[in-house]
Design an enzyme around this catalytic site. Structure first.
Site, short mmCIF file in Angstrom:
data_model
loop_
_atom_site.label_atom_id
_atom_site.label_comp_id
_atom_site.label_asym_id
_atom_site.label_seq_id
_atom_site.Cartn_x
_atom_site.Cartn_y
_atom_site.Cartn_z
N GLU A 16 -3.76 14.54 3.50
CA GLU A 16 -4.31 14.07 2.16
C GLU A 16 -4.72 14.91 1.27
O GLU A 16 -4.51 14.83 0.16
CB GLU A 16 -5.48 13.09 2.72
CG GLU A 16 -5.32 12.00 3.57
CD GLU A 16 -4.24 10.86 2.84
OE1 GLU A 16 -4.42 10.66 1.98
OE2 GLU A 16 -3.37 10.23 3.50
N HIS A 37 0.80 -1.34 -0.12
CA HIS A 37 -0.07 0.03 0.00
C HIS A 37 0.84 1.26 0.04
O HIS A 37 1.85 1.47 0.81
CB HIS A 37 -0.89 0.00 1.27
CG HIS A 37 -1.73 1.18 1.28
ND1 HIS A 37 -3.05 1.12 0.47
CD2 HIS A 37 -1.96 2.24 1.79
CE1 HIS A 37 -3.54 2.23 0.77
NE2 HIS A 37 -2.89 2.88 1.60
N ALA A 38 0.68 2.27 -0.89
CA ALA A 38 1.53 3.37 -1.10
C ALA A 38 1.47 4.25 0.38
O ALA A 38 0.43 4.56 0.64
CB ALA A 38 0.95 4.15 -2.33
N HIS A 44 -12.27 0.74 8.96
CA HIS A 44 -11.84 1.92 9.59
C HIS A 44 -12.74 1.76 11.14
O HIS A 44 -12.07 2.54 12.10
CB HIS A 44 -12.17 3.29 8.90
CG HIS A 44 -11.06 3.37 8.07
ND1 HIS A 44 -11.17 2.71 6.54
CD2 HIS A 44 -10.02 4.32 7.71
CE1 HIS A 44 -10.43 3.14 5.78
NE2 HIS A 44 -9.55 4.25 6.40
N TYR A 101 -11.06 12.14 5.81
CA TYR A 101 -11.10 11.88 4.40
C TYR A 101 -12.08 12.86 3.78
O TYR A 101 -11.93 13.27 2.63
CB TYR A 101 -11.42 10.38 4.09
CG TYR A 101 -10.49 9.50 4.66
CD1 TYR A 101 -9.00 9.44 4.12
CD2 TYR A 101 -10.74 8.62 5.77
CE1 TYR A 101 -8.19 8.32 4.71
CE2 TYR A 101 -9.74 7.90 6.61
CZ TYR A 101 -8.34 7.61 5.93
OH TYR A 101 -7.56 6.89 6.38
N HIS A 130 0.95 12.39 -5.48
CA HIS A 130 0.28 12.38 -4.21
C HIS A 130 1.03 12.12 -3.02
O HIS A 130 1.35 12.88 -2.11
CB HIS A 130 -1.04 11.56 -4.25
CG HIS A 130 -1.62 11.16 -3.09
ND1 HIS A 130 -2.77 12.06 -2.46
CD2 HIS A 130 -1.36 10.78 -1.73
CE1 HIS A 130 -3.47 11.68 -1.26
NE2 HIS A 130 -2.03 10.82 -0.89
N GLU A 131 1.95 11.11 -3.08
CA GLU A 131 2.65 10.52 -1.91
C GLU A 131 3.77 11.75 -1.86
O GLU A 131 4.32 12.04 -0.61
CB GLU A 131 3.29 9.14 -2.12
CG GLU A 131 2.38 8.10 -2.42
CD GLU A 131 1.51 8.01 -1.00
OE1 GLU A 131 1.98 8.44 0.05
OE2 GLU A 131 0.28 7.53 -1.10
N HIS A 164 3.09 14.32 0.51
CA HIS A 164 3.34 14.19 1.98
C HIS A 164 4.54 14.59 2.32
O HIS A 164 5.01 14.90 3.40
CB HIS A 164 2.79 12.74 2.27
CG HIS A 164 1.42 12.17 2.22
ND1 HIS A 164 0.52 12.95 2.69
CD2 HIS A 164 0.79 11.44 1.34
CE1 HIS A 164 -0.93 12.41 2.47
NE2 HIS A 164 -0.59 11.46 1.59
#
Length: 612
Positions: A411, A353-354, A511, A521, A383-384, A387
């Site tokens: 996010e 998972h990224a 979750h 989210y 996207h990553e 972060h």
């Protein structure tokens, strides 16, 4: 994402300070003296300073354990990571309790904010009773185990994992096959109900000991405004998005009705939850082929373009780094490329998972991905790295503030960057020869809306349900009924078969048994469009906002970095104002972004009975 990692050492330091610096021999006689001692700002500052020194070291230690486990999955590395987490969880409760002793002390705003960060670092506060803490830890582990080991075994004896079932849900167009997968996965969550009921009792006891009405009130207290006001703010923003969602819902329902028949998908009822291509009906992009407009093909495929231009995994990462360099950000350190995981190793198990990592709260930035050479993964890399650049921007803040302005910001920043991976950007970096004309945008916007807009009400309702469970408005006897009432109210989806209180359908979503707050989210899906529009304005964009890329805009980069550097040292409203010019969330940026799609949906829905 940085979380607080606390140790016994930090707690011993904190306890000594709270007791006025007593030696161990004196501490037996100290309780009454400690209660009598009037705590001061100086005590708070000393406590925070000593704790911070320890936190920095412990943060590195625990993150290294987690990194090794994610990249070398064995029984030994799992045991080491579990040992670290178990120890930290217990000690985090104790430190939060120590911080709570300053609740009635007159303090500077900075000291108060840091102490609040310590208290609110807990997700599930445990009671101070050791037996109850142990009971709660076992329940948390048991819930995670039930979910993680969950499988559905078909009548022929073949057993399917969640990943395999999700793949069938995404690709099958067989009503009964999808129903079997949907129903099968929800069998695994039934045993969770008594465990979850007891968990709520225990964590609420812990929250009350920290001075909160219940655990839900504690979660909402993380957002720099009164807990109940925050809940109202979420509803206000949802009301802005709701008309676009209802238009999308109406159109998708009509196409599903064409596919499956009006007897299975009535045009005036909620959509059966198993037909939207996703196990939880939270994103609908997997059924895009059923609703795609004619001639929606944009005329290019990013996956093919990457292959044509010889982009391997490293070149994809370098390309994403170049995006940030074009905004004026410094290059990533050499260690990023030496220590990150970019491809799945052939010789061992890893967690694919990224994710983006910051191991030392300074410059040891990494990503962990099993990169596929696809257009979708190219966006995920952008996207990553969002972060990672956020993590580096706030590295000079005190450890208490080394996090995003609120948990939705991290996010949102990653997604904001991904929104700039537009056809125009692809042309600028030499991947695309010609930008398609705007007539091709409807398909791209519809596909995006089926993922991002379809998600918004689900992103809201998970915690709406949980907060009412925490405060007792939803009793254990109403868990499932109330879940489906909220699903219908916000999403307009319904269970495809009769459900009862023998079921525990909330537990089928990771979750909930994993106890991961979900509002972040929802916030990210709102904020990313607000950030994108504001940064496009700063960059001088004069065209449609959905076609804008901030690539090469030093002005947008400088403003973005100004906000990122703040970490959580100021309220999220102040951080938001730096980029957008105002301190309130505003979903009208979403309406601007999807304006061409809204016009298309209005045309398609003419004569339809929308709503449910």
């Amino acid at each position: 994402m940085i979380t607080f990692k606390l140790s016994a050492t930090a707690l011993l330091v904190g306890s000594a300070l709270l007791l006025g610096g007593c030696s161990p021999q004196q501490q037996a006689d100290a309780p009454q003296q400690a209660e009598q001692k009037q705590l001061t700002e100086a005590d708070a500052q000393a406590f925070l300073a000593e704790t911070e020194t320890k936190l920095v070291q412990l943060y590195k230690e625990s993150n290294r354990a987690e990194w090794i486990y994610s990249n070398f999955i064995t029984e030994d590395t799992a045991s080491l990571a579990a040992d670290v987490n178990e120890k930290l969880t217990v000690e985090m409760v104790q430190l939060a309790t120590a911080a709570a002793k300053f609740d009635q002390v007159a303090l500077s705003n900075d000291s108060r904010r840091k102490l609040d960060k310590l208290k609110l670092a807990l997700t599930l506060p445990a009671p101070q009773d050791a037996a109850k803490t142990a009971e709660m830890a076992k329940i948390v582990a048991d819930l995670g185990g039930i979910y993680g080991k969950g499988k559905y075994c078909k009548a022929d004896g073949k057993c399917l994992s969640l990943g395999e079932m999700s793949a069938i849900m995404a690709s099958s167009r067989d009503y009964d096959e999808q129903l079997e997968m949907w129903q099968g996965w929800r069998e695994i969550s039934k045993p969770m109900r008594p465990l979850y009921t007891r968990l709520i009792e225990l964590t609420n006891e812990g929250a009350k000991e920290l001075g909160y009405a219940d655990t839900g009130a504690m979660w909402r207290s993380k957002y720099d405004m009164p807990a109940d006001d925050f809940a109202k703010e979420l509803d206000r923003v949802w009301d802005q998005v709701k008309p676009l969602y209802e238009s999308l819902h109406c159109h998708v329902r009509s196409k599903l009705s064409e596919q499956y028949g009006a007897d299975k998908v009535p045009l005036d009822k909620p959509i059966p939850a198993h037909l939207l291509g996703n196990m939880w009906a939270q994103s609908w992009g997997n059924v895009y082929d059923l609703v795609a407009p004619k001639d929606a093909d944009p005329g290019y495929d990013v996956t093919e373009l990457l292959a044509k231009h010889n982009y391997d995994e490293i070149k994809m990462v370098r390309g994403a780094e170049a995006f940030f360099s074009s905004l004026g950000f410094a290059p990533l350190p050499d260690t990023f490329y030496q220590r990150s995981l970019f491809t799945k190793p052939a010789d061992r198990d890893v967690e694919c998972h990224a994710s983006a990592w910051d191991l030392d709260a300074k410059d040891d930035l990494r990503i962990k991905m099993c990169i596929q050479r696809t257009g979708e993964e190219f966006s995920v890399i952008h996207h990553e790295l969002g972060h990672n650049y956020y993590q580096r921007a706030y590295k000079d803040q005190p450890v208490y503030y080394q996090e995003s302005a609120n948990d939705g910001f991290h996010e949102a920043i990653g997604d904001t960057i991904a929104l700039s991976v537009t056809p125009d950007y692809l042309k600028q970096i030499g991947l695309l020869d010609k930008v398609p004309d705007e007539s091709k945008d409807i398909g791209l916007l519809l596909k995006m809306a089926m993922d991002k807009i379809a998600f918004v009400p689900f992103g809201l309702l998970v915690d709406q349900w949980r907060w009412q469970v925490f405060n007792g408005h939803i009793t254990p006897e109403q868990y499932n009924q109330s879940w489906w009432q909220l699903r219908e109210k916000y999403q307009g989806v319904a269970a495809p078969i009769e459900r009862s209180e023998a079921d525990f359908d909330p537990g089928a979503k990771y979750h909930v048994p994993g106890n991961v707050p979900y509002t972040r989210y929802f916030l990210a899906h709102i904020l990313q469009f607000q950030f994108h529009k504001a940064l496009c304005d700063i960059a001088g964009n004069e065209g449609a906002v959905h076609r804008c890329s901030i690539y090469n805009s030093k002005e947008a980069g400088a403003k973005l970095n100004q906000m990122l550097e703040m970490g959580s040292s100021q309220s999220w409203q102040q951080a938001l104002e730096v980029v957008t010019g105002k301190p309130e969330m505003d979903a009208t940026a979403i309406l601007d972004y999807f304006a061409p799609l809204q016009a298309y949906l209005d045309e398609q829905n003419k004569g339809m009975q929308c709503g449910w």
